[in-house]
Design an enzyme around this catalytic site. Structure first.
Site, PDB file in Angstrom:
ATOM      1  NE  ARG A 105      -2.755  -7.644  -4.549  1.00 17.86           N
ATOM      2  CZ  ARG A 105      -3.519  -8.114  -3.572  1.00 17.86           C
ATOM      3  NH1 ARG A 105      -3.014  -8.297  -2.371  1.00 17.86           N
ATOM      4  NH2 ARG A 105      -4.781  -8.415  -3.793  1.00 17.86           N
ATOM      5  CB  SER A 163      -4.196  -6.588   4.657  1.00 19.09           C
ATOM      6  OG  SER A 163      -3.856  -5.333   4.162  1.00 19.09           O
ATOM      7  CG  HIS A 166      -1.861  -1.063   1.397  1.00 19.37           C
ATOM      8  ND1 HIS A 166      -1.930  -1.868   2.509  1.00 19.37           N
ATOM      9  CD2 HIS A 166      -2.838  -1.506   0.566  1.00 19.37           C
ATOM     10  CE1 HIS A 166      -2.905  -2.747   2.371  1.00 19.37           C
ATOM     11  NE2 HIS A 166      -3.471  -2.562   1.191  1.00 19.37           N
ATOM     12  CE  LYS A 181     -12.721  -7.480   4.908  1.00 20.90           C
ATOM     13  NZ  LYS A 181     -11.967  -7.731   3.736  1.00 20.90           N
TER      14      LYS A 181
HETATM   15  O1  PNS Z   1      -8.656  -2.993   0.168  1.00 19.81           O
HETATM   16  P1  PNS Z   1      -9.929  -3.496  -0.438  1.00 19.81           P
HETATM   17  O2  PNS Z   1     -10.719  -4.240   0.616  1.00 19.81           O
HETATM   18  O3  PNS Z   1      -9.690  -4.310  -1.671  1.00 19.81           O
HETATM   19  O4  PNS Z   1     -10.806  -2.202  -0.856  1.00 19.81           O
HETATM   20  C1  PNS Z   1     -12.076  -2.353  -1.457  1.00 19.81           C
HETATM   21  C2  PNS Z   1     -12.816  -1.016  -1.550  1.00 19.81           C
HETATM   22  C3  PNS Z   1     -12.863  -0.325  -0.193  1.00 19.81           C
HETATM   23  C4  PNS Z   1     -12.103  -0.102  -2.515  1.00 19.81           C
HETATM   24  C5  PNS Z   1     -14.251  -1.323  -2.085  1.00 19.81           C
HETATM   25  O5  PNS Z   1     -14.799  -2.348  -1.337  1.00 19.81           O
HETATM   26  C6  PNS Z   1     -15.190  -0.124  -2.034  1.00 19.81           C
HETATM   27  O6  PNS Z   1     -15.005   0.850  -2.709  1.00 19.81           O
HETATM   28  N1  PNS Z   1     -16.224  -0.222  -1.179  1.00 19.81           N
HETATM   29  C7  PNS Z   1     -17.171   0.858  -0.950  1.00 19.81           C
HETATM   30  C8  PNS Z   1     -18.556   0.465  -1.439  1.00 19.81           C
HETATM   31  C9  PNS Z   1     -18.744   0.835  -2.903  1.00 19.81           C
HETATM   32  O7  PNS Z   1     -18.583   1.968  -3.293  1.00 19.81           O
HETATM   33  N2  PNS Z   1     -19.105  -0.165  -3.730  1.00 19.81           N
HETATM   34  C10 PNS Z   1     -19.399   0.062  -5.132  1.00 19.81           C
HETATM   35  C11 PNS Z   1     -18.215  -0.134  -6.024  1.00 19.81           C
HETATM   36  S1  PNS Z   1     -18.295  -1.748  -6.682  1.00 19.81           S
END
Ligand code: PNS
Length: 162
Positions: free
Chosen positions: A90, A128, A17, A41
Site C-alpha cells: 500500500r 482491516s 484485499h 491476537k
Molecule cells: O495480513 P497480514 O497479517 O499482514 O499477513 C501476514 C502473513 C500471514 C502473510 C504472515 O504473518 C505469515 O506469512 N505468517 C506465517 C508464518 C511465517 O511463515 N513466517 C515466516 C515469514 S517471515
C-alpha cells in the site's frame, strides 16, 4: 499451471484485499487465498467465518480458492504446490516488513517467488484494523467492505454488545 498464494489475516476482508485478489486472478491460473490460523491476537472473526465470508465475496472468480493454514507460509505454499506468493503493497511503510518476509521465504525455499502488487491508490490507506475500529465506533464502513461483509461485522458486534 501457475498457482499463487495470497496469504493474510483477512479479519475482515476489505475492498483492498479484493482488488489484489481479482488482479492476481487475472495473472495466475489459480489463486489460493490463505488465511493464517496461528495468530496470538484475539480476532473479530474465527477462521471458519473468514473462510465462508471470503468464499462468498470471491465466488465470481472461478480460479480463486480459500484455504486456512497453520505454521509457516512457505510450508503451506509447498503443500498447495504453489510457486508464487502474492502480497499487496500500500505504501513505503509496508515495504520493509514485506521485503523481510519475502527474503526469509526465499531463504527457506528458493523455488518460491514473492511478487508484489501495488494496491490501487483508492485503497492505499485501507486496512482491516481501520475497518474494525470504524465499525466498533459506529463509523460508515460501506465504502471499504462488500455489503455481505458489512452485515456480518454488524451482526458480530451486535452479538458482542448483547
Ligand atoms: O495480513 P497480514 O497479517 O499482514 O499477513 C501476514 C502473513 C500471514 C502473510 C504472515 O504473518 C505469515 O506469512 N505468517 C506465517 C508464518 C511465517 O511463515 N513466517 C515466516 C515469514 S517471515
Amino acid at each position: 499451471m501457475r498457482t499463487a498464494i495470497y496469504p493474510g489475516s483477512f479479519d475482515p476482508i476489505t475492498y483492498g484485499h479484493l482488488d489484489i485478489i481479482h488482479r492476481a486472478a487475472d495473472v495466475f491460473d489459480k489463486v489460493i487465498v490463505g488465511i493464517l490460523k496461528n495468530q496470538a491476537k484475539s480476532p473479530l472473526f474465527d477462521f471458519d467465518e473468514r473462510v465462508e465470508m471470503i468464499q462468498e465475496v470471491t465466488k465470481e472468480y472461478p480460479n480463486v480458492e480459500v484455504v486456512s493454514f497453520q505454521g509457516l507460509l512457505i510450508d503451506f505454499t509447498r503443500e498447495q504446490k504453489a510457486d508464487v506468493i502474492v502480497r499487496g503493497i500500500r505504501a513505503v511503510s509496508d515495504f520493509e516488513y514485506e521485503l523481510m518476509m519475502a527474503q526469509t521465504n526465499k531463504q527457506l525455499n528458493p523455488d518460491v517467488e514473492t511478487m508484489f502488487l501495488a494496491t490501487s491508490a483508492k485503497y492505499s490507506f485501507l486496512s482491516s484494523s481501520t475497518v474494525r475500529e470504524l465499525a466498533v465506533f459506529g463509523g460508515d464502513i460501506s465504502p471499504f467492505v462488500p455489503d455481505y461483509v458489512r452485515e456480518k461485522i454488524c451482526e458480530k458486534l451486535e452479538k458482542r454488545r448483547g
